[in-house]
Scaffold this motif. Structure first.
Motif, PDB file in Angstrom:
ATOM      1  N   ALA A 181     153.652  90.392-124.211  1.00 36.66           N
ATOM      2  CA  ALA A 181     153.371  91.823-123.985  1.00 36.66           C
ATOM      3  C   ALA A 181     153.100  92.945-122.230  1.00 36.66           C
ATOM      4  CB  ALA A 181     152.295  92.417-124.602  1.00 36.66           C
ATOM      5  N   ALA A 182     153.358  93.698-122.513  1.00 37.09           N
ATOM      6  CA  ALA A 182     152.993  94.277-121.250  1.00 37.09           C
ATOM      7  C   ALA A 182     151.212  94.433-121.043  1.00 37.09           C
ATOM      8  CB  ALA A 182     153.339  95.569-120.394  1.00 37.09           C
ATOM      9  N   ASP A 183     150.632  94.813-122.250  1.00 45.91           N
ATOM     10  CA  ASP A 183     149.691  94.592-122.706  1.00 45.91           C
ATOM     11  C   ASP A 183     148.725  93.882-122.820  1.00 45.91           C
ATOM     12  OD1 ASP A 183     150.417  94.457-125.258  1.00 45.91           O
ATOM     13  OD2 ASP A 183     149.954  96.702-124.951  1.00 45.91           O
ATOM     14  N   HIS A 184     147.793  93.885-123.330  1.00 50.55           N
ATOM     15  CA  HIS A 184     146.437  92.840-122.999  1.00 50.55           C
ATOM     16  C   HIS A 184     145.627  93.282-124.461  1.00 50.55           C
ATOM     17  CE1 HIS A 184     147.383  92.335-118.670  1.00 50.55           C
ATOM     18  NE2 HIS A 184     146.872  93.708-119.052  1.00 50.55           N
ATOM     19  N   THR A 185     145.019  92.170-125.413  1.00 47.29           N
ATOM     20  CA  THR A 185     144.203  92.939-126.636  1.00 47.29           C
ATOM     21  C   THR A 185     142.977  91.660-126.472  1.00 47.29           C
ATOM     22  OG1 THR A 185     146.908  92.532-127.417  1.00 47.29           O
ATOM     23  CG2 THR A 185     145.050  92.379-129.068  1.00 47.29           C
ATOM     24  N   THR A 187     145.332  83.557-122.598  1.00 50.71           N
ATOM     25  CA  THR A 187     143.641  83.743-122.980  1.00 50.71           C
ATOM     26  C   THR A 187     142.779  83.454-122.709  1.00 50.71           C
ATOM     27  OG1 THR A 187     144.171  81.739-125.158  1.00 50.71           O
ATOM     28  CG2 THR A 187     145.625  83.748-125.383  1.00 50.71           C
ATOM     29  N   VAL A 188     141.707  83.792-122.548  1.00 50.55           N
ATOM     30  CA  VAL A 188     140.352  83.698-122.597  1.00 50.55           C
ATOM     31  C   VAL A 188     139.636  83.646-124.066  1.00 50.55           C
ATOM     32  CG1 VAL A 188     138.651  83.837-121.114  1.00 50.55           C
ATOM     33  CG2 VAL A 188     141.134  84.538-120.111  1.00 50.55           C
ATOM     34  N   ARG A 189     139.163  82.349-123.995  1.00 56.10           N
ATOM     35  CA  ARG A 189     138.175  82.668-125.136  1.00 56.10           C
ATOM     36  C   ARG A 189     136.628  82.548-124.675  1.00 56.10           C
ATOM     37  NH1 ARG A 189     138.244  78.243-129.969  1.00 56.10           N
ATOM     38  NH2 ARG A 189     136.859  77.155-128.744  1.00 56.10           N
ATOM     39  N   TRP A 190     135.671  83.203-125.302  1.00 54.20           N
ATOM     40  CA  TRP A 190     134.571  82.989-124.761  1.00 54.20           C
ATOM     41  C   TRP A 190     133.606  82.601-125.781  1.00 54.20           C
ATOM     42  CZ3 TRP A 190     137.229  86.883-123.085  1.00 54.20           C
ATOM     43  CH2 TRP A 190     137.877  87.046-121.415  1.00 54.20           C
ATOM     44  N   VAL A 245     145.860  88.236-123.119  1.00 56.16           N
ATOM     45  CA  VAL A 245     146.748  88.280-121.524  1.00 56.16           C
ATOM     46  C   VAL A 245     147.700  88.641-121.337  1.00 56.16           C
ATOM     47  CG1 VAL A 245     145.900  88.412-118.888  1.00 56.16           C
ATOM     48  CG2 VAL A 245     144.174  88.539-120.263  1.00 56.16           C
ATOM     49  N   ASN A 246     148.272  89.782-121.743  1.00 53.88           N
ATOM     50  CA  ASN A 246     149.695  89.739-121.197  1.00 53.88           C
ATOM     51  C   ASN A 246     150.934  88.900-122.314  1.00 53.88           C
ATOM     52  OD1 ASN A 246     150.036  90.437-118.794  1.00 53.88           O
ATOM     53  ND2 ASN A 246     149.353  88.292-118.243  1.00 53.88           N
ATOM     54  N   VAL A 247     150.547  88.761-122.947  1.00 51.53           N
ATOM     55  CA  VAL A 247     150.127  89.140-125.066  1.00 51.53           C
ATOM     56  C   VAL A 247     149.661  89.426-126.018  1.00 51.53           C
ATOM     57  CG1 VAL A 247     148.819  86.104-125.081  1.00 51.53           C
ATOM     58  CG2 VAL A 247     151.361  86.595-126.070  1.00 51.53           C
ATOM     59  N   ARG A 248     150.086  89.561-127.043  1.00 55.09           N
ATOM     60  CA  ARG A 248     149.186  90.184-128.036  1.00 55.09           C
ATOM     61  C   ARG A 248     148.991  89.248-129.436  1.00 55.09           C
ATOM     62  NH1 ARG A 248     151.532  95.685-129.343  1.00 55.09           N
ATOM     63  NH2 ARG A 248     152.289  96.497-127.574  1.00 55.09           N
ATOM     64  N   ASP A 249     149.134  87.518-129.369  1.00 53.19           N
ATOM     65  CA  ASP A 249     148.774  87.056-130.099  1.00 53.19           C
ATOM     66  C   ASP A 249     148.218  85.650-130.029  1.00 53.19           C
ATOM     67  OD1 ASP A 249     151.696  86.048-129.814  1.00 53.19           O
ATOM     68  OD2 ASP A 249     151.421  84.601-130.768  1.00 53.19           O
ATOM     69  N   PHE A 309     141.090  82.064-112.480  1.00 52.50           N
ATOM     70  CA  PHE A 309     141.867  81.903-113.513  1.00 52.50           C
ATOM     71  C   PHE A 309     142.773  83.447-113.864  1.00 52.50           C
ATOM     72  CE2 PHE A 309     143.566  82.268-117.895  1.00 52.50           C
ATOM     73  CZ  PHE A 309     144.588  81.077-118.401  1.00 52.50           C
ATOM     74  N   LEU A 310     142.270  84.801-114.077  1.00 49.00           N
ATOM     75  CA  LEU A 310     143.256  85.830-114.499  1.00 49.00           C
ATOM     76  C   LEU A 310     143.949  86.513-113.602  1.00 49.00           C
ATOM     77  CD1 LEU A 310     140.377  88.168-116.621  1.00 49.00           C
ATOM     78  CD2 LEU A 310     142.398  86.511-117.318  1.00 49.00           C
ATOM     79  N   GLU A 311     143.593  85.819-112.157  1.00 48.42           N
ATOM     80  CA  GLU A 311     144.079  86.179-110.799  1.00 48.42           C
ATOM     81  C   GLU A 311     145.558  84.790-110.661  1.00 48.42           C
ATOM     82  OE1 GLU A 311     141.701  86.186-107.887  1.00 48.42           O
ATOM     83  OE2 GLU A 311     140.395  88.184-108.290  1.00 48.42           O
ATOM     84  N   ALA A 312     145.194  83.408-111.324  1.00 50.22           N
ATOM     85  CA  ALA A 312     145.874  82.301-110.473  1.00 50.22           C
ATOM     86  C   ALA A 312     147.002  82.521-111.714  1.00 50.22           C
ATOM     87  CB  ALA A 312     144.935  81.203-110.861  1.00 50.22           C
ATOM     88  N   VAL A 313     146.785  83.014-112.927  1.00 50.17           N
ATOM     89  CA  VAL A 313     148.499  83.279-114.182  1.00 50.17           C
ATOM     90  C   VAL A 313     149.318  84.691-113.906  1.00 50.17           C
ATOM     91  CG1 VAL A 313     147.434  81.718-115.828  1.00 50.17           C
ATOM     92  CG2 VAL A 313     146.505  84.760-115.865  1.00 50.17           C
TER      93      VAL A 313
END
Length: 185
Positions: A148-152, A107-110, A137-141, A97-101
């Motif tokens: 965003a350019a980062d991950h939270t 978001t990925v939620r466990w 991923v690539n978003v703050r919220d 999924f992360l490679e695809a997006v």
């Protein structure tokens, strides 16, 4: 059904650092019934095609005033940008999924059985509606609205057990870095 509340514990430019923190948090959780949920805003046919390979039965819909959705049987590529969501997926789908997006906000939620007891803050094991970890991923919220350019990384807890979030962060050598917010789903 009530929503969980989430609090950020890590912000990083390195996706592998985020995944490492998620693994450490999952290492202290009861992973019975572990599954993963995905959410992504898609603006290109390239990302859409790749995401549908990973999540062929995903729900999708158009945000805003436009019309179109998987429920209506519409063609998602004719309605970009869209929001696509996959529910109750196996953990093995995270990396594909992360490679695809790619650079898309996602978001990925466990989702798992419960958090451990937190006797230092007077809490028993924390169960279902408050036992999640989300990586934005690539978003703050959590709503995918602040690119965003980062991950939270967020830990989710029940609102009445808000003190569990800083306790969880401390268990993996971190601290909370933002406010407790209601999660969207």
């Amino acid at each position: 059904m009530s929503n969980s509340y989430a609090q950020p514990v890590l912000r990083t430019n390195d996706l592998s650092d985020g995944l490492s923190v998620v693994e450490r948090l999952l290492g202290i959780a009861d992973l019975s019934d572990l599954e993963v949920d995905f959410d992504v805003r898609i603006s290109s046919t390239h990302v859409l095609s790749a995401a549908l390979v990973v999540l062929p039965d995903a729900e999708w819909w158009v945000d805003g005033d436009r019309d179109g959705s998987s429920r209506k049987g519409d063609d998602p590529s004719a309605h970009l940008p869209i929001r696509l969501r996959g529910w109750a997926m196996p953990v093995e789908t995270v990396q594909p999924f992360l490679e695809a997006v790619g650079d898309s906000p996602a978001t990925v939620r466990w989702d798992f059985a419960c958090w451990p007891e937190a006797p230092e803050v007077g809490l028993d094991a924390g169960g279902t509606r408050g036992a999640f970890v989300t990586m934005c991923v690539n978003v703050r919220d959590l709503d995918l609205e602040e690119p965003a350019a980062d991950h939270t990384v967020f830990v989710h807890v029940k609102q009445i057990e808000a003190e569990r979030a800083p306790w969880l962060a401390a268990q993996v050598g971190l601290r909370v870095i933002g406010d407790l917010v209601m999660a969207p789903y």
